[in-house]
Design a protein around this motif. Sequence first.
Motif, PDB file in Angstrom:
ATOM      1  N   LYS A  38       0.173  -3.189  11.835  1.00 26.03           N
ATOM      2  CA  LYS A  38      -0.738  -3.875  10.930  1.00 26.03           C
ATOM      3  C   LYS A  38      -2.035  -3.083  10.828  1.00 26.03           C
ATOM      4  O   LYS A  38      -2.457  -2.447  11.801  1.00 26.03           O
ATOM      5  CB  LYS A  38      -1.019  -5.287  11.428  1.00 26.03           C
ATOM      6  N   THR A  39      -2.649  -3.127   9.653  1.00 27.48           N
ATOM      7  CA  THR A  39      -3.868  -2.358   9.436  1.00 27.48           C
ATOM      8  C   THR A  39      -5.088  -3.263   9.279  1.00 27.48           C
ATOM      9  O   THR A  39      -4.960  -4.471   9.038  1.00 27.48           O
ATOM     10  CB  THR A  39      -3.755  -1.474   8.184  1.00 27.48           C
ATOM     11  N   ASP A  40      -6.252  -2.631   9.351  1.00 30.71           N
ATOM     12  CA  ASP A  40      -7.504  -3.371   9.176  1.00 30.71           C
ATOM     13  C   ASP A  40      -7.749  -3.764   7.728  1.00 30.71           C
ATOM     14  O   ASP A  40      -8.709  -4.485   7.425  1.00 30.71           O
ATOM     15  CB  ASP A  40      -8.684  -2.548   9.700  1.00 30.71           C
ATOM     16  N   GLU A  41      -6.876  -3.317   6.812  1.00 35.82           N
ATOM     17  CA  GLU A  41      -6.977  -3.693   5.405  1.00 35.82           C
ATOM     18  C   GLU A  41      -5.958  -4.761   5.022  1.00 35.82           C
ATOM     19  O   GLU A  41      -5.772  -5.053   3.830  1.00 35.82           O
ATOM     20  CB  GLU A  41      -6.823  -2.462   4.518  1.00 35.82           C
ATOM     21  N   GLY A  42      -5.262  -5.310   6.020  1.00 35.56           N
ATOM     22  CA  GLY A  42      -4.361  -6.416   5.763  1.00 35.56           C
ATOM     23  C   GLY A  42      -2.931  -6.037   5.440  1.00 35.56           C
ATOM     24  O   GLY A  42      -2.116  -6.919   5.145  1.00 35.56           O
ATOM     25  N   LEU A  43      -2.598  -4.762   5.477  1.00 32.84           N
ATOM     26  CA  LEU A  43      -1.224  -4.337   5.233  1.00 32.84           C
ATOM     27  C   LEU A  43      -0.411  -4.396   6.521  1.00 32.84           C
ATOM     28  O   LEU A  43      -0.950  -4.224   7.615  1.00 32.84           O
ATOM     29  CB  LEU A  43      -1.179  -2.918   4.669  1.00 32.84           C
ATOM     30  N   SER A  44       0.895  -4.609   6.365  1.00 32.39           N
ATOM     31  CA  SER A  44       1.791  -4.662   7.511  1.00 32.39           C
ATOM     32  C   SER A  44       3.118  -4.022   7.123  1.00 32.39           C
ATOM     33  O   SER A  44       3.604  -4.215   5.998  1.00 32.39           O
ATOM     34  CB  SER A  44       2.016  -6.113   7.952  1.00 32.39           C
ATOM     35  N   ALA A  45       3.692  -3.247   8.023  1.00 33.93           N
ATOM     36  CA  ALA A  45       4.998  -2.647   7.792  1.00 33.93           C
ATOM     37  C   ALA A  45       5.774  -2.646   9.098  1.00 33.93           C
ATOM     38  O   ALA A  45       5.201  -2.443  10.176  1.00 33.93           O
ATOM     39  CB  ALA A  45       4.868  -1.228   7.254  1.00 33.93           C
ATOM     40  N   SER A  46       7.080  -2.871   8.988  1.00 33.06           N
ATOM     41  CA  SER A  46       7.947  -2.933  10.164  1.00 33.06           C
ATOM     42  C   SER A  46       9.115  -1.983  10.003  1.00 33.06           C
ATOM     43  O   SER A  46       9.639  -1.799   8.898  1.00 33.06           O
ATOM     44  CB  SER A  46       8.474  -4.355  10.379  1.00 33.06           C
ATOM     45  N   SER A  47       9.526  -1.400  11.122  1.00 36.28           N
ATOM     46  CA  SER A  47      10.676  -0.500  11.136  1.00 36.28           C
ATOM     47  C   SER A  47      11.569  -0.851  12.314  1.00 36.28           C
ATOM     48  O   SER A  47      11.086  -1.101  13.423  1.00 36.28           O
ATOM     49  CB  SER A  47      10.221   0.957  11.260  1.00 36.28           C
ATOM     50  N   PHE A  48      12.870  -0.853  12.082  1.00 32.71           N
ATOM     51  CA  PHE A  48      13.804  -0.909  13.194  1.00 32.71           C
ATOM     52  C   PHE A  48      13.699   0.389  13.986  1.00 32.71           C
ATOM     53  O   PHE A  48      13.317   1.433  13.437  1.00 32.71           O
ATOM     54  CB  PHE A  48      15.237  -1.079  12.678  1.00 32.71           C
ATOM     55  N   TRP A 108       4.674   5.722   6.927  1.00 31.08           N
ATOM     56  CA  TRP A 108       5.083   6.040   5.549  1.00 31.08           C
ATOM     57  C   TRP A 108       5.205   4.780   4.703  1.00 31.08           C
ATOM     58  O   TRP A 108       4.815   4.762   3.527  1.00 31.08           O
ATOM     59  CB  TRP A 108       6.402   6.805   5.564  1.00 31.08           C
ATOM     60  N   LEU A 109       5.744   3.711   5.273  1.00 33.45           N
ATOM     61  CA  LEU A 109       5.884   2.463   4.513  1.00 33.45           C
ATOM     62  C   LEU A 109       4.528   1.866   4.185  1.00 33.45           C
ATOM     63  O   LEU A 109       4.307   1.377   3.070  1.00 33.45           O
ATOM     64  CB  LEU A 109       6.737   1.468   5.298  1.00 33.45           C
ATOM     65  N   LEU A 110       3.600   1.908   5.135  1.00 28.74           N
ATOM     66  CA  LEU A 110       2.247   1.433   4.861  1.00 28.74           C
ATOM     67  C   LEU A 110       1.597   2.240   3.741  1.00 28.74           C
ATOM     68  O   LEU A 110       0.954   1.679   2.837  1.00 28.74           O
ATOM     69  CB  LEU A 110       1.391   1.538   6.126  1.00 28.74           C
ATOM     70  N   SER A 111       1.787   3.549   3.775  1.00 30.11           N
ATOM     71  CA  SER A 111       1.186   4.418   2.766  1.00 30.11           C
ATOM     72  C   SER A 111       1.780   4.170   1.390  1.00 30.11           C
ATOM     73  O   SER A 111       1.058   4.117   0.383  1.00 30.11           O
ATOM     74  CB  SER A 111       1.367   5.881   3.172  1.00 30.11           C
ATOM     75  N   ALA A 112       3.101   4.010   1.330  1.00 30.99           N
ATOM     76  CA  ALA A 112       3.756   3.748   0.048  1.00 30.99           C
ATOM     77  C   ALA A 112       3.357   2.378  -0.495  1.00 30.99           C
ATOM     78  O   ALA A 112       3.169   2.206  -1.707  1.00 30.99           O
ATOM     79  CB  ALA A 112       5.275   3.857   0.205  1.00 30.99           C
ATOM     80  N   GLN A 113       3.222   1.399   0.403  1.00 26.93           N
ATOM     81  CA  GLN A 113       2.739   0.082  -0.034  1.00 26.93           C
ATOM     82  C   GLN A 113       1.350   0.187  -0.630  1.00 26.93           C
ATOM     83  O   GLN A 113       1.056  -0.402  -1.680  1.00 26.93           O
ATOM     84  CB  GLN A 113       2.708  -0.866   1.161  1.00 26.93           C
ATOM     85  N   ALA A 114       0.467   0.911   0.049  1.00 25.95           N
ATOM     86  CA  ALA A 114      -0.909   1.052  -0.436  1.00 25.95           C
ATOM     87  C   ALA A 114      -0.950   1.721  -1.801  1.00 25.95           C
ATOM     88  O   ALA A 114      -1.824   1.420  -2.630  1.00 25.95           O
ATOM     89  CB  ALA A 114      -1.732   1.852   0.572  1.00 25.95           C
ATOM     90  N   ALA A 115       0.019   2.611  -2.054  1.00 26.77           N
ATOM     91  CA  ALA A 115       0.097   3.299  -3.338  1.00 26.77           C
ATOM     92  C   ALA A 115       0.841   2.488  -4.392  1.00 26.77           C
ATOM     93  O   ALA A 115       0.862   2.871  -5.572  1.00 26.77           O
ATOM     94  CB  ALA A 115       0.781   4.655  -3.158  1.00 26.77           C
ATOM     95  N   GLY A 116       1.487   1.387  -3.977  1.00 35.33           N
ATOM     96  CA  GLY A 116       2.241   0.562  -4.909  1.00 35.33           C
ATOM     97  C   GLY A 116       3.519   1.216  -5.395  1.00 35.33           C
ATOM     98  O   GLY A 116       3.999   0.911  -6.497  1.00 35.33           O
ATOM     99  N   GLN A 117       4.111   2.093  -4.562  1.00 40.42           N
ATOM    100  CA  GLN A 117       5.296   2.841  -4.966  1.00 40.42           C
ATOM    101  C   GLN A 117       6.443   2.621  -3.975  1.00 40.42           C
ATOM    102  O   GLN A 117       6.204   2.483  -2.765  1.00 40.42           O
ATOM    103  CB  GLN A 117       4.987   4.345  -5.004  1.00 40.42           C
ATOM    104  N   PRO A 118       7.695   2.585  -4.466  1.00 41.73           N
ATOM    105  CA  PRO A 118       8.810   2.653  -3.521  1.00 41.73           C
ATOM    106  C   PRO A 118       8.742   3.979  -2.768  1.00 41.73           C
ATOM    107  O   PRO A 118       8.285   4.990  -3.316  1.00 41.73           O
ATOM    108  CB  PRO A 118      10.054   2.563  -4.412  1.00 41.73           C
ATOM    109  N   LEU A 119       9.188   3.989  -1.541  1.00 42.63           N
ATOM    110  CA  LEU A 119       9.000   5.154  -0.683  1.00 42.63           C
ATOM    111  C   LEU A 119       9.514   6.437  -1.315  1.00 42.63           C
ATOM    112  O   LEU A 119       8.851   7.481  -1.258  1.00 42.63           O
ATOM    113  CB  LEU A 119       9.686   4.922   0.668  1.00 42.63           C
ATOM    114  N   TYR A 120      10.701   6.397  -1.936  1.00 39.93           N
ATOM    115  CA  TYR A 120      11.266   7.641  -2.457  1.00 39.93           C
ATOM    116  C   TYR A 120      10.444   8.210  -3.608  1.00 39.93           C
ATOM    117  O   TYR A 120      10.353   9.442  -3.764  1.00 39.93           O
ATOM    118  CB  TYR A 120      12.735   7.447  -2.860  1.00 39.93           C
TER     119      TYR A 120
END
Length: 367
Positions: A38-48, A108-120
């Motif tokens: 989780k980030t200080d900007e409210g984003l959250s990402a989880s990975s197995f 990577w998932l947090l970064s892609a979320q912040a950019a509003g893009q699917p990871l690929y």
Amino acid sequence: MKISEIDIRLCRHHSGMTGGELRDGQGSELEFLVITCKTDEGLSASSFGYAGRGARPAGEIAATSLKPFFLGRDPLYREKNWQDFRVSDRWWHLTPIYSFGPFDVACWLLSAQAAGQPLYKYLGAYRDEVPVYASSLVLPQPADYAEQALAVKAAGWAGYKLHPPGDYAFDLEAHRLVREAVGPEFTLMSDPVAAYTTEQALRMGRELERLDYHWFEEPLADENFHGLRELTRVLDIPIAGAEVLAKRPYSMAECIASRVVDIVRADVSWGGGVTAVMKSAHLADAFGVQCEIHTAIYHPLELVNLHCAAAIKNSEFFELLWPTDYFDFGLAQPLVIENGKAQLPQGPGLGAELDWDLIEDATFDVL
């Protein structure tokens, strides 16, 4: 943006596997980790995260070595995190090959979320769908592989790979029966998982050439550079390997430059996350070498693999273990496969929701 909180869930899923599906004969409850950043900007990402035969020891390593490293770091600074951890790991952490991956995936998932893009697409898309092949477990009889290959072909998938038990006569019969069953046009691969001597591998390779198999994977241990290089030199069938080498892509560079193997393997679980996969694929591409994406076992990680495969040209297929129902847990909705091709989701980040009800039920501790 800074990572302000990290949870490490220790999980156990009752898959129904009996133990016969693996060469060592030991059963597996499929223990795994779920890493949430989780980030200080409210984003959250989880990975197995892969955990071998025990989420407890894998989780303790993650909590001791990786969690303190990533707390307070910017997930956008993935290259800095990668390079800094190379130094940190050498100074007495020496973590397993699967420890770094889920933390890198989360960044990577947090970064892609912040950019509003699917990871690929955040990585730089090459395609929107990837041909998928089925990869067997170890089966009791040679004829069982033929029956399974027919089921995969009937499902419309693009190919089938055998994981035979490693007995030369059994393995050869299985490969012959599968080719007879599916016909000459269906794509087949072989992966005996380092079961042979160099001489046996040479003989099997020649048989697979006669049967028109697409590649021969890990006939010898990945670190047996001398033997693999000889197979690559003598055989026409492509030799694939390097999937369990530590310190990829750096250790992989010699495999490519001196033709230890014809095809290299990479995945986000055992190979160091998205960063390592993309470095490996681009390194291989510069030499005109295929970098085939190796199964990550659990479908939430397979989906990250799929994003990577869709962002590179030099990977022909997407691999899933068969039967899929052993491993298709963890996503709220199943992977989408149409006409033998896995479809990329279009939502930001992973593009799919995790099955948090299942994860909660599977969790036996949080670190």
